[in-house]
Design an enzyme around this catalytic site. Structure first.
Site, PDB file in Angstrom:
ATOM      1  N   ASP A   1      10.557  34.874 -23.106  1.00  0.00           N
ATOM      2  CA  ASP A   1      10.613  35.576 -21.831  1.00  0.00           C
ATOM      3  C   ASP A   1       9.259  36.209 -21.502  1.00  0.00           C
ATOM      4  O   ASP A   1       8.595  36.764 -22.383  1.00  0.00           O
ATOM      5  CB  ASP A   1      11.693  36.672 -21.933  1.00  0.00           C
ATOM      6  CG  ASP A   1      12.026  37.295 -20.599  1.00  0.00           C
ATOM      7  OD1 ASP A   1      12.402  36.544 -19.687  1.00  0.00           O
ATOM      8  OD2 ASP A   1      11.925  38.531 -20.470  1.00  0.00           O
TER       9      ASP A   1
ATOM     10  N   GLU B   1       6.201  26.065 -39.810  1.00  0.00           N
ATOM     11  CA  GLU B   1       6.758  26.118 -41.175  1.00  0.00           C
ATOM     12  C   GLU B   1       8.193  25.594 -41.196  1.00  0.00           C
ATOM     13  O   GLU B   1       8.761  25.385 -42.252  1.00  0.00           O
ATOM     14  CB  GLU B   1       6.776  27.565 -41.681  1.00  0.00           C
ATOM     15  CG  GLU B   1       5.416  28.165 -41.900  1.00  0.00           C
ATOM     16  CD  GLU B   1       5.545  29.666 -42.152  1.00  0.00           C
ATOM     17  OE1 GLU B   1       6.577  30.116 -42.690  1.00  0.00           O
ATOM     18  OE2 GLU B   1       4.596  30.395 -41.793  1.00  0.00           O
TER      19      GLU B   1
END
Ligand code: BGC
Length: 546
Positions: free
Chosen positions: A220, A271
């Site tokens: 956002d 990751e």
């Protein structure tokens, strides 16, 4: 570049090539169709009139049947409720209205089983005023928490001339007379990203949810977070346009420091298996928007111009070409958006009734024919119009903060109609009072009804998603865009050969050359005309040239 491009398009010559892009074969997100779930309005499993995670979970088979690739869920966190969940109290929890963390884990696992990924909404620009940090900062001006927000000492005038996007000043006073900054409502204090504790906490939040199997985040206000270091006055006057931010607000948005946040977040996502970040970057200049999606930053930043363009081939062509060029420069896919929870439903935006519906049908065929990724807002596949929500039932702060001058966004957030029974199947309890009133005639848009109707909006979406999958040239191909008068053509060459999408945005039928076959059309009235097809006004067709 903008002006030159506009001139080129205005002078457009038949089938002149004005832009091209090549999307490399890709990780899933480069071409994904993401379905935006407005959680509160999707499906209510516990019968309290508010959509929830188990309700959404019960509708996963529908979403798999529809044929989308991923879901983005609007904020699910405990919230003060001042701005539809975008005022978060606890980033690592689920609002009990929606369920709990175990429900979310179950949803993610079930979604994966039917081939859907789940993306959450993360809100890093501001918290709720009920967030423990803000509460601590209110109680103790010298606390560590106070430096995580923008406070200024008591004084007659606010520290600068900034305005809230929702109307009114961007500064409010604490009970002890200090000022604090809120670029949205006063219940949404802006975080101070120059305090490293803020970044650390959000990194924990990302890992918390990624460890629970989510496939990424819609970020956002990704063009916010950092503010001018000295909080200087903005140079221009406040624009009442909700999300149009230009240089007149240069001190508030788009500070260079924010890009490092996205680099760190990208490294965290890397990751995890195929996690992605899609940013809400509501800047006026698409070149600036695209910079948020450089290879080591956000995977995508939403391209909003189609959402705001009037129904005109010239505007659409310009929006498409501009986005392909800008994102092409940084090697990112374009993430196309035609509607969301902040904008009027597109059937209504396009004129309402039969005309609005015809245009919405044509527009979605255009969007799904463009290279890159696309975002579909829940209910658009049903052709829902903007609902008329009575003032006394409204919830959107935009309505209240503008003193009723702006209608607000409630009309595009009304619950989904699933069937034609009482309560339209939104809640397991047909007598439950929905959190926003459902219009009397909503049953005519119900999923159950449209699923049986070969000519419905739902059937069109489903067919389009299936054809898009069957013909990867649309999403992955090299596209060239041309405009001839009111007719816009996107021709793409890719792994499934050459495909074309032609949209007639004018008021007269046009003849479209058709050397191959018709894959799909937004209308059933597609008569042959010589060796071509007569394409009526406000319609689109997908063609294969092979
Ligand atoms: C969201 C809005 C929200 C605002 C403040 C936006 O961009 O899409 O719904 O009101 O951010 O968080």
């Amino acid at each position: 570049m903008g002006n030159m491009l506009a001139r080129l398009l205005r002078a457009a010559i038949p089938a002149q090539r004005v832009a091209t892009t090549a999307a490399p074969r890709s990780p899933w997100w480069r071409t994904a169709v993401v379905y935006q779930v407005y959680l509160r309005s999707f499906a209510d499993a516990d019968g309290n009139g508010i959509g929830d995670l188990q309700g959404l979970r019960s509708r996963l088979p529908y979403l798999a049947w529809l044929g989308v690739d991923a879901l983005w869920i609007n904020p699910h966190y405990p919230s003060g409720g001042a701005d539809g969940g975008y005022d978060v109290i606890d980033y690592r929890a689920v609002d009990p209205e929606y369920g709990d963390v175990a429900d979310l884990e179950q949803l993610v696992a079930d979604a994966r089983r039917v081939g859907l990924r789940v993306i959450l909404d993360v809100v890093p620009n501001h918290t709720s005023d009920q967030h423990p940090w803000f509460q601590e900062a209110l109680a103790d001006p010298s606390s560590a928490a106070a430096s995580r927000y923008h406070f200024a000492p008591p004084s007659e005038e606010p520290p600068n001339n900034w305005r809230s996007l929702f109307g009114g000043p961007a500064w409010s006073r604490t009970p002890d007379g200090r000022w604090y900054l809120h670029l949205f409502t006063p219940e949404q204090p802006d975080l101070n990203w120059r305090d490293p504790a803020v970044a650390e906490d959000f990194e924990r939040t990302l890992r918390f949810w990624l460890d629970r199997g989510v496939s990424g985040f819609r970020v956002d206000v990704a063009y916010g977070l950092f503010k001018d270091a000295d909080l200087r006055d903005n140079p221009g006057t406040y624009s009442p346009t909700l999300f149009g931010h230009g240089p007149e607000q240069a001190m508030t948005w788009n500070q260079p420091e924010v890009h490092d946040v996205w680099r760190r977040w990208r490294a965290i996502c890397d990751e995890y298996d195929e996690a992605m970040l899609v940013g809400e970057v509501s800047l006026a200049d698409v070149g600036q928007v695209a910079l948020y999606s450089r290879p080591d930053e956000l995977h995508q930043s939403l391209a909003f111009r189609l959402l705001k363009s009037p129904w005109s081939a010239e505007d659409y062509a310009e929006a498409v070409v501009e986005a392909l060029d800008a994102f092409g420069e940084v090697g990112a896919p374009v993430s196309w958006v035609l509607s969301n929870h902040d904008k009027e439903r597109k059937v209504t935006r396009f004129g309402g009734g039969d005309v609005g519906t015809a245009r919405a049908r044509a527009a979605v065929l255009l969007m799904l024919a463009l290279p890159g990724s696309a975002y579909v807002y829940a209910g658009d596949e049903l052709g829902l119009p903007q609902a008329a929500v009575p003032d006394e039932a409204k919830r959107d702060p935009i309505f209240f903060r503008s003193g009723g001058l702006r209608a607000g966004r409630d009309g595009c957030r009304v619950p989904m109609p699933w069937n034609e029974t009482r309560g339209v199947g939104f809640s397991t309890d047909p007598d439950a009072r929905p959190w926003l009133p459902i219009p009397e005639d909503w049953g005519r848009y119900a999923v159950s009804r449209q699923a049986r109707d070969g000519g419905s909006m739902l059937t069109l979406y489903r067919r389009a998603l299936a054809q898009r999958r069957a013909h990867p040239s649309f999403a992955e191909g090299e596209a060239s865009v041309s405009r001839q008068g009111d007719v816009l053509t996107v021709r793409s060459v890719g792994p499934s050969g050459t495909v074309r999408c032609v949209v007639n945005m004018g008021s007269q039928p046009v003849v479209v050359r058709c050397p191959g076959s018709v894959l799909l059309s937004s209308t059933t009235r597609l008569p042959r005309s010589g060796d071509g097809l007569a394409l009526p006004p406000d319609t689109a067709v997908w063609l294969s040239e092979d």
